[in-house]
Write an enzyme that holds these catalytic residues in place. Sequence first.
Site, PDB file in Angstrom:
ATOM      1  N   ASN A   1      -2.913  54.625 -53.772  1.00  0.00           N
ATOM      2  CA  ASN A   1      -4.110  54.257 -53.187  1.00  0.00           C
ATOM      3  C   ASN A   1      -5.179  54.515 -54.482  1.00  0.00           C
ATOM      4  O   ASN A   1      -5.337  55.303 -55.133  1.00  0.00           O
ATOM      5  CB  ASN A   1      -4.498  55.401 -52.272  1.00  0.00           C
TER       6      ASN A   1
ATOM      7  N   ASP B   1      -8.682  53.636 -54.248  1.00  0.00           N
ATOM      8  CA  ASP B   1      -9.917  53.952 -53.735  1.00  0.00           C
ATOM      9  C   ASP B   1     -10.934  54.308 -54.841  1.00  0.00           C
ATOM     10  O   ASP B   1     -12.063  54.098 -54.841  1.00  0.00           O
ATOM     11  CB  ASP B   1     -10.036  54.968 -52.628  1.00  0.00           C
ATOM     12  N   HIS B   2     -10.322  55.440 -55.451  1.00  0.00           N
ATOM     13  CA  HIS B   2     -11.044  55.898 -56.552  1.00  0.00           C
ATOM     14  C   HIS B   2     -11.531  55.318 -57.768  1.00  0.00           C
ATOM     15  O   HIS B   2     -12.465  55.567 -58.587  1.00  0.00           O
ATOM     16  CB  HIS B   2     -10.495  57.560 -56.771  1.00  0.00           C
TER      17      HIS B   2
ATOM     18  N   ARG C   1     -22.055  53.413 -60.465  1.00  0.00           N
ATOM     19  CA  ARG C   1     -22.862  52.795 -61.233  1.00  0.00           C
ATOM     20  C   ARG C   1     -23.453  51.467 -60.932  1.00  0.00           C
ATOM     21  O   ARG C   1     -24.109  50.720 -61.692  1.00  0.00           O
ATOM     22  CB  ARG C   1     -22.111  52.903 -62.758  1.00  0.00           C
TER      23      ARG C   1
ATOM     24  N   HIS D   1      -8.658  51.702 -48.800  1.00  0.00           N
ATOM     25  CA  HIS D   1      -9.033  52.278 -47.318  1.00  0.00           C
ATOM     26  C   HIS D   1     -10.448  51.547 -47.485  1.00  0.00           C
ATOM     27  O   HIS D   1     -11.200  52.005 -48.000  1.00  0.00           O
ATOM     28  CB  HIS D   1      -9.156  53.713 -47.460  1.00  0.00           C
TER      29      HIS D   1
ATOM     30  N   ARG E   1     -13.876  51.509 -45.843  1.00  0.00           N
ATOM     31  CA  ARG E   1     -14.481  52.570 -44.965  1.00  0.00           C
ATOM     32  C   ARG E   1     -15.751  51.947 -44.111  1.00  0.00           C
ATOM     33  O   ARG E   1     -16.127  51.022 -44.777  1.00  0.00           O
ATOM     34  CB  ARG E   1     -14.963  54.075 -45.471  1.00  0.00           C
TER      35      ARG E   1
ATOM     36  N   ARG F   1     -18.212  53.077 -48.959  1.00  0.00           N
ATOM     37  CA  ARG F   1     -18.744  53.837 -49.923  1.00  0.00           C
ATOM     38  C   ARG F   1     -17.744  53.716 -51.126  1.00  0.00           C
ATOM     39  O   ARG F   1     -18.238  53.871 -52.461  1.00  0.00           O
ATOM     40  CB  ARG F   1     -18.597  55.280 -49.837  1.00  0.00           C
ATOM     41  N   HIS F   2     -16.700  53.075 -50.943  1.00  0.00           N
ATOM     42  CA  HIS F   2     -15.642  52.798 -52.360  1.00  0.00           C
ATOM     43  C   HIS F   2     -15.447  51.124 -52.166  1.00  0.00           C
ATOM     44  O   HIS F   2     -15.885  50.230 -52.929  1.00  0.00           O
ATOM     45  CB  HIS F   2     -14.802  53.936 -52.772  1.00  0.00           C
TER      46      HIS F   2
ATOM     47  N   GLU G   1      -5.849  51.038 -45.070  1.00  0.00           N
ATOM     48  CA  GLU G   1      -6.066  51.863 -44.340  1.00  0.00           C
ATOM     49  C   GLU G   1      -7.633  51.585 -43.544  1.00  0.00           C
ATOM     50  O   GLU G   1      -8.426  51.105 -44.369  1.00  0.00           O
ATOM     51  CB  GLU G   1      -6.170  53.326 -45.175  1.00  0.00           C
TER      52      GLU G   1
ATOM     53  N   THR H   1     -12.832  62.853 -47.277  1.00  0.00           N
ATOM     54  CA  THR H   1     -11.640  62.029 -47.329  1.00  0.00           C
ATOM     55  C   THR H   1     -11.263  62.099 -45.922  1.00  0.00           C
ATOM     56  O   THR H   1     -11.618  62.781 -45.034  1.00  0.00           O
ATOM     57  CB  THR H   1     -10.596  62.227 -48.248  1.00  0.00           C
ATOM     58  N   THR H   2      -9.916  61.298 -45.584  1.00  0.00           N
ATOM     59  CA  THR H   2      -9.447  61.472 -44.089  1.00  0.00           C
ATOM     60  C   THR H   2      -9.022  62.713 -43.744  1.00  0.00           C
ATOM     61  O   THR H   2      -8.584  63.596 -44.556  1.00  0.00           O
ATOM     62  CB  THR H   2      -8.102  60.387 -44.055  1.00  0.00           C
TER      63      THR H   2
ATOM     64  N   GLU I   1       2.966  56.959 -40.649  1.00  0.00           N
ATOM     65  CA  GLU I   1       2.806  57.969 -41.850  1.00  0.00           C
ATOM     66  C   GLU I   1       2.418  59.285 -41.476  1.00  0.00           C
ATOM     67  O   GLU I   1       1.236  59.632 -40.775  1.00  0.00           O
ATOM     68  CB  GLU I   1       1.399  57.290 -42.530  1.00  0.00           C
TER      69      GLU I   1
ATOM     70  N   HIS J   1      -1.243  62.047 -48.102  1.00  0.00           N
ATOM     71  CA  HIS J   1      -2.407  62.893 -48.204  1.00  0.00           C
ATOM     72  C   HIS J   1      -2.255  64.335 -48.906  1.00  0.00           C
ATOM     73  O   HIS J   1      -1.565  65.139 -48.707  1.00  0.00           O
ATOM     74  CB  HIS J   1      -2.943  63.274 -46.708  1.00  0.00           C
ATOM     75  N   GLY J   2      -3.017  64.398 -49.770  1.00  0.00           N
ATOM     76  CA  GLY J   2      -3.118  65.656 -50.788  1.00  0.00           C
ATOM     77  C   GLY J   2      -1.916  66.024 -51.694  1.00  0.00           C
ATOM     78  O   GLY J   2      -1.753  67.009 -52.295  1.00  0.00           O
TER      79      GLY J   2
ATOM     80  N   GLY K   1      -3.010  58.872 -54.058  1.00  0.00           N
ATOM     81  CA  GLY K   1      -4.122  58.527 -54.565  1.00  0.00           C
ATOM     82  C   GLY K   1      -4.829  59.374 -55.449  1.00  0.00           C
ATOM     83  O   GLY K   1      -4.720  59.062 -56.840  1.00  0.00           O
ATOM     84  N   PHE K   2      -5.472  60.429 -55.196  1.00  0.00           N
ATOM     85  CA  PHE K   2      -6.371  60.962 -55.768  1.00  0.00           C
ATOM     86  C   PHE K   2      -5.773  61.470 -56.942  1.00  0.00           C
ATOM     87  O   PHE K   2      -6.192  61.481 -58.301  1.00  0.00           O
ATOM     88  CB  PHE K   2      -7.020  62.118 -55.032  1.00  0.00           C
TER      89      PHE K   2
END
Length: 241
Positions: free
Chosen positions: A8, A10-11, A19, A44, A46, A50-51, A71, A101-102, A153, A193-194, A215-216
Amino acid sequence: MNIQLGVNIDHIATLRQARGESYPDTFEAARILLALGADYIVIHVRRDRRHMQDTDLQRLCSSFAKQVHLEMSPTEEMIDLALKYKPYSVCIVPEYPNELTTSGGLRLGDMDTKELKQKIARLKKEGIKVSLFINPKANDVRVAYKLGADIVELCTKDYSKAKTQKQAQSFLNEISLCSLLARELNLEVHSGHGLNYNNVRDIALIDAMQCLNIGFSIIARSVFVGLPQALLEMRNLLYRE
Ligand code: PXP
């Protein structure tokens, strides 16, 4: 069988949006990750954008059609977006305002499942595989099957937040049992997730597990060691004899 990995990104877009710049580029991240062993790119889009932006989805789908996993919440706007750009697969997730996050799997009991079933059918008719992000409960696996999902999932949020080894083991058992049930129902089994470098190994060793979406932790690690190394370290943890 080796387990598949969806990364993922997204970040990458979170950093870009912070920026209002055109970099770091999500397309470049996807290119590097897919070249070095990621199986899927997960994004994702959203509702608040936001991203990830619609243009990210468009660019990624136009070059990596078979490897983009989108997603999204099951709104008409998002269904239209998926039908327009046709990612390889879609994961329907719950989305609430102001969440970081989700927040967990779909609350299937509170949803209009007739409407959801129709939306799943519309996506599948266009050749898009459909996944449902659910909590690891046997009943939710059965509902996902009845709704016509191709993939479940299983949410690893509770597992990743467990305070003790005993708690983690109990969540692991639930995920493991749901994975088996899903496979018996001919559903593909994903989880995410996580998940991070410290907790992923036990999930990757679940026999019935086929793909992890992470992802993160990978993007955070890449800040220090670079994206290729962060990916390689995660891939090494997913290895199965
Ligand atoms: N799977 C789903 C359905 C998600 O919503 C997320 C978060 O976007 C992930 C996997 C990845 O979670 P994380 O960023 O914590 O690895």
